[in-house]
Scaffold this motif. Sequence first.
Motif, PDB file in Angstrom:
ATOM      1  N   GLY A 186     -73.608  79.420 -86.908  1.00 42.93           N
ATOM      2  CA  GLY A 186     -73.678  80.772 -86.350  1.00 42.93           C
ATOM      3  C   GLY A 186     -73.493  80.874 -84.857  1.00 42.93           C
ATOM      4  N   LYS A 187     -73.008  79.811 -84.211  1.00 40.40           N
ATOM      5  CA  LYS A 187     -72.827  79.819 -82.764  1.00 40.40           C
ATOM      6  C   LYS A 187     -71.399  80.206 -82.380  1.00 40.40           C
ATOM      7  CE  LYS A 187     -76.989  78.036 -82.320  1.00 40.40           C
ATOM      8  NZ  LYS A 187     -78.128  78.832 -81.806  1.00 40.40           N
ATOM      9  N   ASN A 188     -71.232  80.683 -81.166  1.00 43.38           N
ATOM     10  CA  ASN A 188     -69.927  80.914 -80.574  1.00 43.38           C
ATOM     11  C   ASN A 188     -69.586  79.752 -79.649  1.00 43.38           C
ATOM     12  OD1 ASN A 188     -69.510  83.438 -81.787  1.00 43.38           O
ATOM     13  ND2 ASN A 188     -70.550  84.516 -80.126  1.00 43.38           N
ATOM     14  N   VAL A 189     -68.377  79.238 -79.768  1.00 42.52           N
ATOM     15  CA  VAL A 189     -67.984  78.030 -79.037  1.00 42.52           C
ATOM     16  C   VAL A 189     -66.780  78.311 -78.139  1.00 42.52           C
ATOM     17  CG1 VAL A 189     -67.064  75.687 -79.259  1.00 42.52           C
ATOM     18  CG2 VAL A 189     -68.850  76.475 -80.824  1.00 42.52           C
ATOM     19  N   ILE A 190     -66.878  77.862 -76.897  1.00 45.30           N
ATOM     20  CA  ILE A 190     -65.707  77.819 -76.025  1.00 45.30           C
ATOM     21  C   ILE A 190     -65.312  76.367 -75.852  1.00 45.30           C
ATOM     22  CG2 ILE A 190     -64.937  78.041 -73.643  1.00 45.30           C
ATOM     23  CD1 ILE A 190     -66.041  80.756 -73.510  1.00 45.30           C
ATOM     24  N   HIS A 191     -64.072  76.065 -76.168  1.00 50.21           N
ATOM     25  CA  HIS A 191     -63.541  74.707 -76.035  1.00 50.21           C
ATOM     26  C   HIS A 191     -62.665  74.672 -74.795  1.00 50.21           C
ATOM     27  CE1 HIS A 191     -62.181  70.820 -78.066  1.00 50.21           C
ATOM     28  NE2 HIS A 191     -61.495  70.881 -76.935  1.00 50.21           N
ATOM     29  N   VAL A 192     -63.138  73.992 -73.764  1.00 47.73           N
ATOM     30  CA  VAL A 192     -62.379  73.830 -72.527  1.00 47.73           C
ATOM     31  C   VAL A 192     -61.564  72.549 -72.634  1.00 47.73           C
ATOM     32  CG1 VAL A 192     -62.532  73.384 -70.051  1.00 47.73           C
ATOM     33  CG2 VAL A 192     -63.999  75.114 -71.091  1.00 47.73           C
ATOM     34  N   SER A 193     -60.260  72.706 -72.571  1.00 51.86           N
ATOM     35  CA  SER A 193     -59.359  71.558 -72.653  1.00 51.86           C
ATOM     36  C   SER A 193     -58.705  71.364 -71.290  1.00 51.86           C
ATOM     37  CB  SER A 193     -58.297  71.803 -73.730  1.00 51.86           C
ATOM     38  OG  SER A 193     -57.517  70.652 -73.933  1.00 51.86           O
ATOM     39  N   ILE A 194     -59.031  70.243 -70.659  1.00 55.40           N
ATOM     40  CA  ILE A 194     -58.531  69.971 -69.308  1.00 55.40           C
ATOM     41  C   ILE A 194     -57.275  69.116 -69.404  1.00 55.40           C
ATOM     42  CG2 ILE A 194     -59.078  68.974 -67.052  1.00 55.40           C
ATOM     43  CD1 ILE A 194     -62.025  69.512 -67.667  1.00 55.40           C
TER      44      ILE A 194
ATOM     45  N   GLN B 285     -62.638  83.436 -85.154  1.00 52.60           N
ATOM     46  CA  GLN B 285     -63.383  84.512 -84.494  1.00 52.60           C
ATOM     47  C   GLN B 285     -64.491  83.981 -83.596  1.00 52.60           C
ATOM     48  OE1 GLN B 285     -64.748  86.931 -87.735  1.00 52.60           O
ATOM     49  NE2 GLN B 285     -62.679  87.624 -88.294  1.00 52.60           N
ATOM     50  N   HIS B 286     -65.031  82.814 -83.938  1.00 58.24           N
ATOM     51  CA  HIS B 286     -66.184  82.285 -83.195  1.00 58.24           C
ATOM     52  C   HIS B 286     -65.816  81.119 -82.272  1.00 58.24           C
ATOM     53  CE1 HIS B 286     -69.343  84.621 -85.223  1.00 58.24           C
ATOM     54  NE2 HIS B 286     -68.508  84.600 -86.257  1.00 58.24           N
TER      55      HIS B 286
ATOM     56  N   ARG C  66     -64.736  82.446 -65.089  1.00 63.81           N
ATOM     57  CA  ARG C  66     -64.036  82.770 -66.337  1.00 63.81           C
ATOM     58  C   ARG C  66     -65.019  83.075 -67.465  1.00 63.81           C
ATOM     59  NH1 ARG C  66     -58.961  78.775 -67.132  1.00 63.81           N
ATOM     60  NH2 ARG C  66     -58.670  80.179 -68.921  1.00 63.81           N
ATOM     61  N   LEU C  67     -66.133  82.359 -67.500  1.00 62.03           N
ATOM     62  CA  LEU C  67     -67.148  82.652 -68.515  1.00 62.03           C
ATOM     63  C   LEU C  67     -67.750  84.037 -68.297  1.00 62.03           C
ATOM     64  CD1 LEU C  67     -69.013  79.226 -68.779  1.00 62.03           C
ATOM     65  CD2 LEU C  67     -67.418  80.204 -70.440  1.00 62.03           C
ATOM     66  N   ASN C  68     -68.057  84.365 -67.044  1.00 59.09           N
ATOM     67  CA  ASN C  68     -68.643  85.669 -66.751  1.00 59.09           C
ATOM     68  C   ASN C  68     -67.684  86.806 -67.059  1.00 59.09           C
ATOM     69  OD1 ASN C  68     -71.228  84.929 -65.954  1.00 59.09           O
ATOM     70  ND2 ASN C  68     -70.619  84.545 -63.841  1.00 59.09           N
ATOM     71  N   ASP C  69     -66.381  86.575 -66.852  1.00 59.31           N
ATOM     72  CA  ASP C  69     -65.397  87.597 -67.204  1.00 59.31           C
ATOM     73  C   ASP C  69     -65.505  87.959 -68.685  1.00 59.31           C
ATOM     74  OD1 ASP C  69     -64.369  87.837 -64.676  1.00 59.31           O
ATOM     75  OD2 ASP C  69     -62.631  86.551 -65.020  1.00 59.31           O
ATOM     76  N   LEU C  70     -65.706  86.948 -69.512  1.00 53.43           N
ATOM     77  CA  LEU C  70     -65.808  87.174 -70.960  1.00 53.43           C
ATOM     78  C   LEU C  70     -67.133  87.829 -71.328  1.00 53.43           C
ATOM     79  CD1 LEU C  70     -64.424  83.733 -72.223  1.00 53.43           C
ATOM     80  CD2 LEU C  70     -63.201  85.920 -72.161  1.00 53.43           C
ATOM     81  N   VAL C  71     -68.224  87.335 -70.751  1.00 50.20           N
ATOM     82  CA  VAL C  71     -69.560  87.813 -71.121  1.00 50.20           C
ATOM     83  C   VAL C  71     -69.800  89.231 -70.623  1.00 50.20           C
ATOM     84  CG1 VAL C  71     -72.028  87.439 -70.782  1.00 50.20           C
ATOM     85  CG2 VAL C  71     -70.530  85.489 -71.228  1.00 50.20           C
ATOM     86  N   LEU C  72     -69.470  89.497 -69.361  1.00 43.64           N
ATOM     87  CA  LEU C  72     -69.764  90.805 -68.781  1.00 43.64           C
ATOM     88  C   LEU C  72     -68.947  91.926 -69.402  1.00 43.64           C
ATOM     89  CD1 LEU C  72     -70.136  89.792 -65.015  1.00 43.64           C
ATOM     90  CD2 LEU C  72     -71.938  90.269 -66.680  1.00 43.64           C
TER      91      LEU C  72
ATOM     92  N   ARG D  92     -69.322  85.878 -76.083  1.00 41.39           N
ATOM     93  CA  ARG D  92     -70.566  85.353 -75.498  1.00 41.39           C
ATOM     94  C   ARG D  92     -70.848  83.983 -76.120  1.00 41.39           C
ATOM     95  NH1 ARG D  92     -74.562  87.729 -72.629  1.00 41.39           N
ATOM     96  NH2 ARG D  92     -73.560  89.764 -72.962  1.00 41.39           N
ATOM     97  N   PRO D  93     -70.518  82.898 -75.408  1.00 37.51           N
ATOM     98  CA  PRO D  93     -70.637  81.549 -75.986  1.00 37.51           C
ATOM     99  C   PRO D  93     -72.071  81.026 -76.005  1.00 37.51           C
ATOM    100  CG  PRO D  93     -69.825  81.397 -73.746  1.00 37.51           C
ATOM    101  CD  PRO D  93     -69.932  82.871 -74.061  1.00 37.51           C
ATOM    102  N   ASN D  94     -72.345  80.217 -77.026  1.00 37.70           N
ATOM    103  CA  ASN D  94     -73.607  79.475 -77.115  1.00 37.70           C
ATOM    104  C   ASN D  94     -73.398  77.989 -76.879  1.00 37.70           C
ATOM    105  OD1 ASN D  94     -73.559  81.496 -79.827  1.00 37.70           O
ATOM    106  ND2 ASN D  94     -75.197  81.867 -78.350  1.00 37.70           N
TER     107      ASN D  94
END
Length: 231
Positions: A50-58, A94-95, A114-120, A125-127
Amino acid sequence: MGYEPLVQQNPLRVLNMSRENNQLGLVMARAGLGKTALLVQIALDAILRGKNVIHVSIGETIDKTKKWYDDILSTILQGHSVTRPHELVDMVAQHRMIMTFKVAAFTRSRLEERLNDLVLQDIFRPNCLIVDGFNFDQTDREALEDLKNLMETMDMQAWFSAICHRGDDRVSPAGVPAPCHEVDDLFDMIILLKPEHDATIQLDIIRNSGELVTDGKGLRLDPTTMMVKEM
C-alpha cells in the motif's frame, strides 16, 4: 483486489521492512550482480503493502528502469495465481513514479525540490524512495547525513545502491566494504550481494532494523530470473 498472498509469499518478508517509514537501507555489490533487480523487488513489495514509491535512477533512462519493473512483475505473475493480472500491472504503475537524474545533478536540494513539487501539488506523495546509481565514491558523510535528514523530515523509507570494487580491501568493523565502510552506521538495513559457486547470489544481511546480523536470513538471487529466493 487484495494482494496479501503476494506479500506473505515474498521471501523479503523476513526483513520486516515495514517496521519504520524513515529507515535507510543499502544494497551493495560489484557491478552487474543484481542491485537494481533487488531494489525493484523491494519497491514492488512496498507497493503491494500500500505504499507509494519513487524510483530515482541516476545516470539511466526512464525506459530502462521501467523495463526492470515490467520484467520482474511478469516473472511474479508467472509464478503466482492472480485473478486479474492487468489490475496488478495498473496498480503498480499508479503507485510508482520513476525520476531520473544525471550523475552530477543529484543533490539533496534538487531531490527535495522535485519531491516537494509533487507533494505540494498533490500529484504524488511517496512513502518509499529508491535511489539507484548513487555515487558513494564521491560523496562525503555530511551529504549522506543531509539525505538521511530529508528522509526523516518527509517520513520516508529510502534504499540506496552502492558499487564495491575488486581490490579494495577496506571494510568496516561490521563487515561493510568500501566505499561505504565509513558511513555504514547511517543505515538501518544493509544487504551485501555475494556470488556463490553454484552461480546463485547470496544476500548477506549485515544489518537489519539497526541491529547487526550474524546468521543471515538464507536468501538468494536466482541468476536466471534475478528473483529473491529462500534457501
